[in-house]
Design a protein around this motif. Structure first.
Motif, short mmCIF file in Angstrom:
data_model
loop_
_atom_site.label_atom_id
_atom_site.label_comp_id
_atom_site.label_asym_id
_atom_site.label_seq_id
_atom_site.Cartn_x
_atom_site.Cartn_y
_atom_site.Cartn_z
N ALA A 57 18.09 21.25 -0.08
CA ALA A 57 17.30 22.01 0.89
C ALA A 57 16.88 21.14 2.07
O ALA A 57 16.97 21.57 3.23
CB ALA A 57 16.07 22.61 0.21
N VAL A 58 16.45 19.91 1.79
CA VAL A 58 16.03 19.01 2.87
C VAL A 58 17.20 18.72 3.81
O VAL A 58 17.06 18.78 5.03
CB VAL A 58 15.43 17.71 2.30
CG1 VAL A 58 15.18 16.70 3.41
CG2 VAL A 58 14.14 18.00 1.54
N SER A 59 18.35 18.44 3.25
CA SER A 59 19.53 18.16 4.06
C SER A 59 19.90 19.36 4.92
O SER A 59 20.19 19.22 6.12
CB SER A 59 20.70 17.78 3.16
OG SER A 59 21.88 17.62 3.91
N TYR A 60 19.86 20.55 4.34
CA TYR A 60 20.19 21.78 5.08
C TYR A 60 19.21 21.99 6.24
O TYR A 60 19.62 22.26 7.37
CB TYR A 60 20.17 22.98 4.13
CG TYR A 60 20.29 24.29 4.83
CD1 TYR A 60 21.47 24.67 5.46
CD2 TYR A 60 19.21 25.18 4.88
CE1 TYR A 60 21.58 25.88 6.12
CE2 TYR A 60 19.32 26.40 5.53
CZ TYR A 60 20.49 26.74 6.15
OH TYR A 60 20.60 27.95 6.80
N LEU A 61 17.93 21.84 5.96
CA LEU A 61 16.93 22.08 7.00
C LEU A 61 17.00 21.03 8.11
O LEU A 61 16.81 21.36 9.29
CB LEU A 61 15.53 22.12 6.39
CG LEU A 61 15.27 23.33 5.49
CD1 LEU A 61 13.96 23.15 4.73
CD2 LEU A 61 15.27 24.63 6.28
N LYS A 62 17.28 19.80 7.77
CA LYS A 62 17.36 18.74 8.78
C LYS A 62 18.55 18.92 9.70
O LYS A 62 18.53 18.45 10.84
CB LYS A 62 17.42 17.36 8.11
CG LYS A 62 16.07 16.91 7.59
CD LYS A 62 16.14 15.50 7.04
CE LYS A 62 14.76 15.01 6.66
NZ LYS A 62 14.80 13.63 6.15
N THR A 63 19.60 19.57 9.23
CA THR A 63 20.79 19.76 10.07
C THR A 63 20.84 21.13 10.75
O THR A 63 21.72 21.37 11.56
CB THR A 63 22.08 19.56 9.24
OG1 THR A 63 22.10 20.50 8.17
CG2 THR A 63 22.15 18.15 8.68
N HIS A 64 19.90 22.00 10.43
CA HIS A 64 19.86 23.34 11.02
C HIS A 64 19.36 23.24 12.46
O HIS A 64 18.31 22.66 12.74
CB HIS A 64 18.93 24.24 10.20
CG HIS A 64 19.11 25.70 10.47
ND1 HIS A 64 18.77 26.27 11.67
CD2 HIS A 64 19.59 26.68 9.69
CE1 HIS A 64 19.01 27.57 11.61
NE2 HIS A 64 19.52 27.84 10.42
N ALA A 65 20.10 23.82 13.39
CA ALA A 65 19.78 23.70 14.82
C ALA A 65 18.46 24.36 15.21
O ALA A 65 17.82 23.96 16.18
CB ALA A 65 20.91 24.29 15.65
N GLU A 66 18.03 25.38 14.45
CA GLU A 66 16.82 26.12 14.82
C GLU A 66 15.60 25.71 14.01
O GLU A 66 14.55 26.34 14.12
CB GLU A 66 17.09 27.62 14.63
CG GLU A 66 18.19 28.12 15.54
CD GLU A 66 18.60 29.55 15.27
OE1 GLU A 66 18.17 30.14 14.25
OE2 GLU A 66 19.37 30.10 16.07
N ILE A 67 15.73 24.66 13.22
CA ILE A 67 14.63 24.19 12.37
C ILE A 67 14.33 22.74 12.72
O ILE A 67 15.23 21.94 12.95
CB ILE A 67 15.04 24.27 10.87
CG1 ILE A 67 15.50 25.67 10.48
CG2 ILE A 67 13.92 23.79 9.97
CD1 ILE A 67 14.43 26.73 10.49
N GLU A 68 13.03 22.40 12.76
CA GLU A 68 12.64 21.02 13.00
C GLU A 68 11.56 20.59 12.03
O GLU A 68 10.71 21.40 11.65
CB GLU A 68 12.17 20.82 14.44
CG GLU A 68 10.87 21.52 14.78
CD GLU A 68 10.47 21.34 16.23
OE1 GLU A 68 11.22 20.74 17.01
OE2 GLU A 68 9.37 21.83 16.58
N PRO A 69 11.59 19.33 11.60
CA PRO A 69 10.55 18.86 10.68
C PRO A 69 9.22 18.74 11.41
O PRO A 69 9.17 18.39 12.59
CB PRO A 69 11.06 17.49 10.23
CG PRO A 69 12.07 17.08 11.23
CD PRO A 69 12.59 18.32 11.88
N LEU A 70 8.16 19.06 10.70
CA LEU A 70 6.82 18.90 11.27
C LEU A 70 6.30 17.53 10.88
O LEU A 70 6.44 17.10 9.74
CB LEU A 70 5.85 19.95 10.74
CG LEU A 70 5.98 21.35 11.32
CD1 LEU A 70 4.97 22.28 10.68
CD2 LEU A 70 5.77 21.33 12.81
N LYS A 71 5.69 16.86 11.81
CA LYS A 71 5.06 15.57 11.52
C LYS A 71 3.60 15.81 11.23
O LYS A 71 2.85 16.21 12.11
CB LYS A 71 5.25 14.64 12.70
CG LYS A 71 6.70 14.30 12.94
CD LYS A 71 6.87 13.50 14.22
CE LYS A 71 8.30 13.15 14.47
NZ LYS A 71 9.13 14.22 14.93
N GLU A 72 3.23 15.62 9.97
CA GLU A 72 1.83 15.89 9.59
C GLU A 72 1.11 14.64 9.26
O GLU A 72 1.60 13.64 8.95
CB GLU A 72 1.80 16.84 8.41
CG GLU A 72 2.35 18.19 8.78
CD GLU A 72 2.34 19.15 7.61
OE1 GLU A 72 1.67 18.88 6.61
OE2 GLU A 72 2.98 20.17 7.72
#
Length: 72
Positions: A57-72
């Motif tokens: 899931a992490v790999s998929y989300l990190k490579t998805h063009a419309e998704i970005e990680p939040l820095k908390e």
């Protein structure tokens, strides 16, 4: 000298799994389908959370063009 109190194993709280939060830059609500699997991830209020140990899931989300990680 007094010995420290030892807690039985059952009384020790399990370590909480670290959650990573990602922001959907396009939609506030949708279902993402991880390719080559039957797994889905739900975006709610523009956010999706996954376990840091969930490599797929992490790999998929990190490579998805419309998704970005939040820095908390």
């Amino acid at each position: 000298m007094a010995k420290p109190t030892e807690l039985p194993v059952d009384d020790i709280a399990p370590a909480r799994d670290l959650l990573l939060t990602f922001r959907d830059k396009v939609f506030t609500s949708r279902t993402l389908i991880i390719p080559n699997s039957n797994r889905t991830l739900s975006v709610t209020k523009g956010r999706v959370e996954v376990s840091a140990s969930d490599e797929q899931a992490v790999s998929y989300l990190k490579t998805h063009a419309e998704i970005e990680p939040l820095k908390e």
